[in-house]
Design a protein around this motif. Structure first.
Motif, mmCIF file in Angstrom:
data_model
loop_
_atom_site.group_PDB
_atom_site.id
_atom_site.type_symbol
_atom_site.label_atom_id
_atom_site.label_comp_id
_atom_site.label_asym_id
_atom_site.label_seq_id
_atom_site.Cartn_x
_atom_site.Cartn_y
_atom_site.Cartn_z
ATOM 1 N N TYR A 67 -12.985 -20.439 24.863
ATOM 2 C CA TYR A 67 -12.123 -21.602 24.612
ATOM 3 C C TYR A 67 -11.635 -22.268 25.886
ATOM 4 N N ALA A 68 -11.447 -21.483 26.956
ATOM 5 C CA ALA A 68 -10.811 -21.990 28.171
ATOM 6 C C ALA A 68 -11.626 -23.058 28.882
ATOM 7 N N GLY A 69 -12.952 -22.979 28.804
ATOM 8 C CA GLY A 69 -13.772 -23.981 29.465
ATOM 9 C C GLY A 69 -13.669 -23.934 30.973
ATOM 10 N N GLY A 70 -13.431 -22.777 31.532
ATOM 11 C CA GLY A 70 -13.330 -22.638 32.986
ATOM 12 C C GLY A 70 -12.467 -21.455 33.351
ATOM 13 N N ARG A 71 -11.881 -21.561 34.521
ATOM 14 C CA ARG A 71 -11.082 -20.469 35.079
ATOM 15 C C ARG A 71 -9.883 -20.150 34.193
ATOM 16 N N MET A 72 -9.550 -18.866 34.141
ATOM 17 C CA MET A 72 -8.353 -18.444 33.407
ATOM 18 C C MET A 72 -7.836 -17.154 34.026
ATOM 19 N N ALA A 73 -6.606 -16.797 33.667
ATOM 20 C CA ALA A 73 -5.996 -15.583 34.207
ATOM 21 C C ALA A 73 -5.092 -14.964 33.156
ATOM 22 N N THR A 74 -4.884 -13.667 33.299
ATOM 23 C CA THR A 74 -3.931 -12.971 32.433
ATOM 24 C C THR A 74 -2.538 -13.420 32.828
ATOM 25 N N VAL A 75 -1.764 -13.871 31.841
ATOM 26 C CA VAL A 75 -0.414 -14.331 32.136
ATOM 27 C C VAL A 75 0.641 -13.382 31.566
ATOM 28 N N ALA A 76 0.291 -12.642 30.498
ATOM 29 C CA ALA A 76 1.267 -11.718 29.909
ATOM 30 C C ALA A 76 0.578 -10.604 29.138
ATOM 31 N N VAL A 77 1.149 -9.435 29.257
ATOM 32 C CA VAL A 77 0.811 -8.332 28.366
ATOM 33 C C VAL A 77 2.022 -8.234 27.448
ATOM 34 N N ASN A 78 1.862 -8.757 26.247
ATOM 35 C CA ASN A 78 2.980 -8.864 25.328
ATOM 36 C C ASN A 78 3.347 -7.526 24.695
ATOM 37 N N TYR A 133 -3.705 -15.092 27.933
ATOM 38 C CA TYR A 133 -4.429 -15.649 29.086
ATOM 39 C C TYR A 133 -4.092 -17.127 29.177
ATOM 40 N N VAL A 134 -4.063 -17.662 30.400
ATOM 41 C CA VAL A 134 -3.783 -19.071 30.614
ATOM 42 C C VAL A 134 -4.980 -19.716 31.297
ATOM 43 N N ALA A 135 -5.335 -20.909 30.839
ATOM 44 C CA ALA A 135 -6.397 -21.685 31.483
ATOM 45 C C ALA A 135 -5.842 -22.268 32.780
ATOM 46 N N LEU A 136 -6.668 -22.229 33.843
ATOM 47 C CA LEU A 136 -6.222 -22.697 35.158
ATOM 48 C C LEU A 136 -7.128 -23.797 35.681
ATOM 49 N N ASP A 137 -6.521 -24.702 36.469
ATOM 50 C CA ASP A 137 -7.331 -25.723 37.134
ATOM 51 C C ASP A 137 -7.805 -25.178 38.479
ATOM 52 N N GLU A 138 -8.469 -26.004 39.264
ATOM 53 C CA GLU A 138 -9.028 -25.562 40.544
ATOM 54 C C GLU A 138 -7.965 -25.139 41.554
ATOM 55 N N GLN A 139 -6.746 -25.614 41.368
ATOM 56 C CA GLN A 139 -5.648 -25.237 42.271
ATOM 57 C C GLN A 139 -4.859 -24.040 41.733
ATOM 58 N N ARG A 141 -3.278 -23.908 38.804
ATOM 59 C CA ARG A 141 -2.163 -24.313 37.947
ATOM 60 C C ARG A 141 -2.620 -24.342 36.493
ATOM 61 N N PRO A 142 -1.696 -24.074 35.544
ATOM 62 C CA PRO A 142 -2.060 -24.144 34.121
ATOM 63 C C PRO A 142 -2.623 -25.514 33.766
ATOM 64 N N ARG A 143 -3.643 -25.519 32.920
ATOM 65 C CA ARG A 143 -4.238 -26.773 32.446
ATOM 66 C C ARG A 143 -4.460 -26.656 30.943
ATOM 67 N N GLU A 144 -4.632 -27.788 30.320
ATOM 68 C CA GLU A 144 -4.820 -27.796 28.878
ATOM 69 C C GLU A 144 -6.172 -27.195 28.504
ATOM 70 N N ILE A 145 -6.177 -26.528 27.372
ATOM 71 C CA ILE A 145 -7.413 -25.975 26.829
ATOM 72 C C ILE A 145 -8.144 -27.126 26.134
ATOM 73 N N PRO A 146 -9.429 -27.305 26.402
ATOM 74 C CA PRO A 146 -10.175 -28.411 25.756
ATOM 75 C C PRO A 146 -10.076 -28.353 24.237
ATOM 76 N N LYS A 147 -9.880 -29.520 23.625
ATOM 77 C CA LYS A 147 -9.742 -29.585 22.158
ATOM 78 C C LYS A 147 -11.038 -29.271 21.442
ATOM 79 N N THR A 148 -12.153 -29.472 22.089
ATOM 80 C CA THR A 148 -13.460 -29.204 21.461
ATOM 81 C C THR A 148 -13.972 -27.806 21.755
#
Length: 150
Positions: A67-78, A133-139, A141-148
């Motif tokens: 779903y992320a369409g690119g880089r992502m990282a673990t943001v929380a272990v809930n 997990y959070v989707a990340l941009d090239e810098q 930073r969090p970015r939106e997950i693609p709608k498609t």
């Protein structure tokens, strides 16, 4: 056969000492199988919890990556629950299920089941977790997950 010869033997354990066998989930996806080795255990022969956590993090990332369409990282272990010890040589099966897709994050449930080589086909649930997990941009930073996505 005499009554004394029908007693339980190690090859035929009594139900009172059998592990709590469970069925594998049918509503989750098998995303990883791994066998822990001696280098992954503590002095008691149990696998380090941190090693299991690392494997859960890897397994948990499989579905969000679709779903992320690119880089992502673990943001929380809930949540992370160790239910049973894992031993060297256990065959671990990691199952995952999508729980939530947010604007920039994805949460999954991961369940881990163990089977021993000598009792293959019989499973016990050893760990369960909820990881976000959070989707990340090239810098980074969090970015939106693609709608498609997916």
């Amino acid at each position: 056969m005499s009554a004394s010869s029908s007693a339980a033997t190690p090859a035929n354990p009594s139900p009172a000492v059998s592990p709590p066998w469970v069925a594998l989930p049918t509503d989750e996806e098998l995303v990883l199988k791994v066998i822990p080795m001696p280098r992954d255990c503590n002095q008691n022969g149990d696998i380090f919890g941190g090693w299991v956590m690392a494997q859960v993090d890897l397994a948990g990332a499989v579905i969000p990556a679709r779903y992320a369409g690119g880089r992502m990282a673990t943001v929380a272990v809930n949540e992370f629950i160790f239910k049973q010890p894992v031993r060297v040589g256990d065959i671990l099966s990691f199952f995952s299920k999508l729980v939530r897709i947010g604007r920039t994050s994805i949460t999954v449930k991961v369940e881990v089941y163990a089977e021993q080589f000598r009792t293959q086909g019989h499973y016990i649930k050893v760990t369960e977790a909820s990881v976000t997990y959070v989707a990340l941009d090239e810098q980074g930073r969090p970015r939106e997950i693609p709608k498609t996505a997916a």
